[in-house]
Scaffold this active site. Structure first.
Site, PDB file in Angstrom:
ATOM      1  N   CYS A 110      -4.325  -1.525  -1.763  1.00  0.00           N
ATOM      2  CA  CYS A 110      -4.523  -0.097  -2.005  1.00  0.00           C
ATOM      3  C   CYS A 110      -5.496   0.027  -3.175  1.00  0.00           C
ATOM      4  CB  CYS A 110      -3.177   0.531  -2.357  1.00  0.00           C
ATOM      5  SG  CYS A 110      -3.287   2.250  -2.887  1.00  0.00           S
ATOM      6  N   ASN A 111      -6.584   0.725  -2.949  1.00  0.00           N
ATOM      7  CA  ASN A 111      -7.586   0.879  -4.019  1.00  0.00           C
ATOM      8  C   ASN A 111      -7.034   1.707  -5.175  1.00  0.00           C
ATOM      9  OD1 ASN A 111     -10.520  -0.029  -2.875  1.00  0.00           O
ATOM     10  ND2 ASN A 111      -9.163   0.610  -1.249  1.00  0.00           N
ATOM     11  N   THR A 112      -6.288   2.758  -4.836  1.00  0.00           N
ATOM     12  CA  THR A 112      -5.759   3.650  -5.865  1.00  0.00           C
ATOM     13  C   THR A 112      -4.825   2.877  -6.801  1.00  0.00           C
ATOM     14  OG1 THR A 112      -5.809   5.356  -4.157  1.00  0.00           O
ATOM     15  CG2 THR A 112      -4.665   5.904  -6.204  1.00  0.00           C
ATOM     16  N   CYS A 156     -11.076   2.924   0.075  1.00  0.00           N
ATOM     17  CA  CYS A 156      -9.665   3.256   0.325  1.00  0.00           C
ATOM     18  C   CYS A 156      -9.290   2.499   1.587  1.00  0.00           C
ATOM     19  CB  CYS A 156      -9.495   4.764   0.541  1.00  0.00           C
ATOM     20  SG  CYS A 156      -7.844   5.226   1.127  1.00  0.00           S
ATOM     21  N   THR A 157      -8.159   1.837   1.560  1.00  0.00           N
ATOM     22  CA  THR A 157      -7.825   0.966   2.693  1.00  0.00           C
ATOM     23  C   THR A 157      -7.467   1.747   3.958  1.00  0.00           C
ATOM     24  OG1 THR A 157      -5.564   0.754   1.820  1.00  0.00           O
ATOM     25  CG2 THR A 157      -7.124  -0.987   1.265  1.00  0.00           C
ATOM     26  N   HIS A 158      -7.331   3.062   3.845  1.00  0.00           N
ATOM     27  CA  HIS A 158      -7.141   3.878   5.054  1.00  0.00           C
ATOM     28  C   HIS A 158      -8.467   4.117   5.794  1.00  0.00           C
ATOM     29  CE1 HIS A 158      -3.198   4.830   3.381  1.00  0.00           C
ATOM     30  NE2 HIS A 158      -2.888   5.416   4.513  1.00  0.00           N
ATOM     31  N   ASP A 175       0.878  -1.175   0.000  1.00  0.00           N
ATOM     32  CA  ASP A 175       0.000   0.000   0.000  1.00  0.00           C
ATOM     33  C   ASP A 175       0.917   1.226   0.000  1.00  0.00           C
ATOM     34  OD1 ASP A 175      -2.382   1.627   0.354  1.00  0.00           O
ATOM     35  OD2 ASP A 175      -1.876   1.815   2.469  1.00  0.00           O
ATOM     36  N   SER A 176       0.300   2.397  -0.167  1.00  0.00           N
ATOM     37  CA  SER A 176       1.088   3.627  -0.092  1.00  0.00           C
ATOM     38  C   SER A 176       1.553   3.911   1.340  1.00  0.00           C
ATOM     39  CB  SER A 176       0.239   4.807  -0.579  1.00  0.00           C
ATOM     40  OG  SER A 176      -0.943   4.897   0.205  1.00  0.00           O
ATOM     41  N   TYR A 221      -0.851   8.295  -2.683  1.00  0.00           N
ATOM     42  CA  TYR A 221      -0.972   7.926  -4.089  1.00  0.00           C
ATOM     43  C   TYR A 221      -2.225   8.576  -4.696  1.00  0.00           C
ATOM     44  CZ  TYR A 221       2.411   3.969  -3.887  1.00  0.00           C
ATOM     45  OH  TYR A 221       3.530   3.168  -3.788  1.00  0.00           O
ATOM     46  N   GLY A 222      -3.202   8.824  -3.826  1.00  0.00           N
ATOM     47  CA  GLY A 222      -4.543   9.212  -4.295  1.00  0.00           C
ATOM     48  C   GLY A 222      -4.614  10.514  -5.070  1.00  0.00           C
ATOM     49  N   GLU A 273      -3.627   8.607   8.686  1.00  0.00           N
ATOM     50  CA  GLU A 273      -2.172   8.527   8.899  1.00  0.00           C
ATOM     51  C   GLU A 273      -1.774   9.305  10.155  1.00  0.00           C
ATOM     52  OE1 GLU A 273       0.597   7.137   7.116  1.00  0.00           O
ATOM     53  OE2 GLU A 273      -0.767   5.971   5.882  1.00  0.00           O
TER      54      GLU A 273
HETATM   55  N1  DGL Z   1      -4.792   3.412   0.930  1.00  0.00           N
HETATM   56  C1  DGL Z   1      -4.836   3.832  -0.418  1.00  0.00           C
HETATM   57  C2  DGL Z   1      -6.104   3.384  -1.124  1.00  0.00           C
HETATM   58  O1  DGL Z   1      -6.655   2.368  -0.753  1.00  0.00           O
HETATM   59  C3  DGL Z   1      -4.484   5.206  -0.819  1.00  0.00           C
HETATM   60  C4  DGL Z   1      -4.151   6.289   0.092  1.00  0.00           C
HETATM   61  C5  DGL Z   1      -3.302   7.305  -0.628  1.00  0.00           C
HETATM   62  O2  DGL Z   1      -2.112   7.041  -0.707  1.00  0.00           O
HETATM   63  O3  DGL Z   1      -3.842   8.307  -1.139  1.00  0.00           O
HETATM   64  O4  DGL Z   1      -6.541   3.986  -2.071  1.00  0.00           O
END
Ligand code: DGL
Length: 274
Positions: A76-78, A191-193, A13-14, A45-46, A156
């Site tokens: 990570c979804n992105t 988003c996994t966050h 993931d990011s 990453y988003g 974060e």
């Molecule tokens: N956790 C990541 C996701 O699932 C992205 C968070 C990010 O880096 O913007 O999309």
């Protein structure tokens, strides 16, 4: 080289968000060994372009493949939205599992009305991957996708509740649920966050809304794929996890522990450069 059951599963993931997926993987497949990479130096990453996210995802995956993994989970979804195809192409026949399809499946199964809201990063919303995946599974679904980029920073930072998190949730989500009759009945945490902010998100959406998180469905999809390839490690004893981060191991440990549901010590995390 052919993959074997004893090799680890690579997860990336990011940042620490993907630890929610790692946690679900460990619950579903406790006998497996894992290597988790958080690309903390380049988060988020988003907000980046597709080209940049593809490049970062290929570099992260190269690092894991060089460490001899038997499968890759893009936690990570992105990165799943931007780079699943590129990763599958580069590493075939290595199994590569993304989080979008499992999340879309879970959303379609959960929704009675077919009105589904997806909250995700700017990149995931722009890419339309959830909208397309849900439409493939359920053509009658009405999908609204909203970018909630600040949730990544809040997660974060570890600001998972309180007035700042509540204000951000209200600003992003209230317009979606303002009309209670036409409102979505299902909300995908795309988003996994975001599972870290589940409490405040659920409270803002209201108790009638089902919250879907792709972590568990991704873990089940990983089991199915490994089983089909005869790559499952029997759960005789708990597997091991190695953590890699591209920056800030102390911060990774303090914030990541909340996502993983256990204390993480900075000495468990290896600092790497991609
Ligand atoms: N956790 C990541 C996701 O699932 C992205 C968070 C990010 O880096 O913007 O999309």
């Amino acid at each position: 080289m052919a993959e074997s059951a004893t090799q680890a599963i690579g997860v990336f993931d990011s940042g620490v968000g993907g630890l929610t997926v790692l946690r679900a993987l460990q619950a579903e497949l406790p006998g497996e060994n894992y290597i988790y990479l958080g690309d903390t130096a380049r988060l988020p990453y988003g907000t980046k372009s597709v080209e940049t996210v593809v490049r970062y995802a290929l570099q992260a995956a190269d690092e894991l493949v060089a460490r001899d993994v038997k499968a890759l989970v893009i936690a990570c979804n992105t990165a799943s939205a931007a780079a699943l195809g590129a990763l599958r192409e580069r590493f075939a026949p290595l199994p590569v599992i993304g989080v979008i399809e499992p999340g879309a499946e879970a959303a379609c199964a959960a929704s009675a009305s077919g009105r589904i809201a997806v909250i995700a990063t700017e990149g995931t919303v722009r890419n339309g991957a959830y909208q397309q995946a849900i439409a493939r599974l359920r053509p009658d679904a009405r999908v609204q996708a909203v970018a909630c980029q600040l949730f990544v920073a809040l997660a974060e930072e570890g600001w998972l509740d309180g007035e700042v998190a509540e204000a951000a949730a209200a600003r992003y989500l209230q317009p979606l649920f303002a009309d209670r009759v036409a409102a979505p009945d299902t909300l995908v945490l795309g988003c996994t966050h975001y599972p870290a902010l589940r409490g405040v998100i659920a409270a803002t959406a209201g108790s009638a809304v089902r919250i879907v998180d792709s972590a568990e469905t991704t873990a089940r999809a990983t089991r199915t794929i490994l089983q089909a390839d005869d790559l499952l490690q029997p759960a005789r004893s708990p597997g091991k996890v190695r953590f890699l981060a591209t920056d800030g191991v102390a911060r990774f440990a303090s914030v990541g522990g909340r996502f993983l549901g256990r204390t993480l010590d900075a000495s468990e995390i290896e600092l790497i450069d991609l």
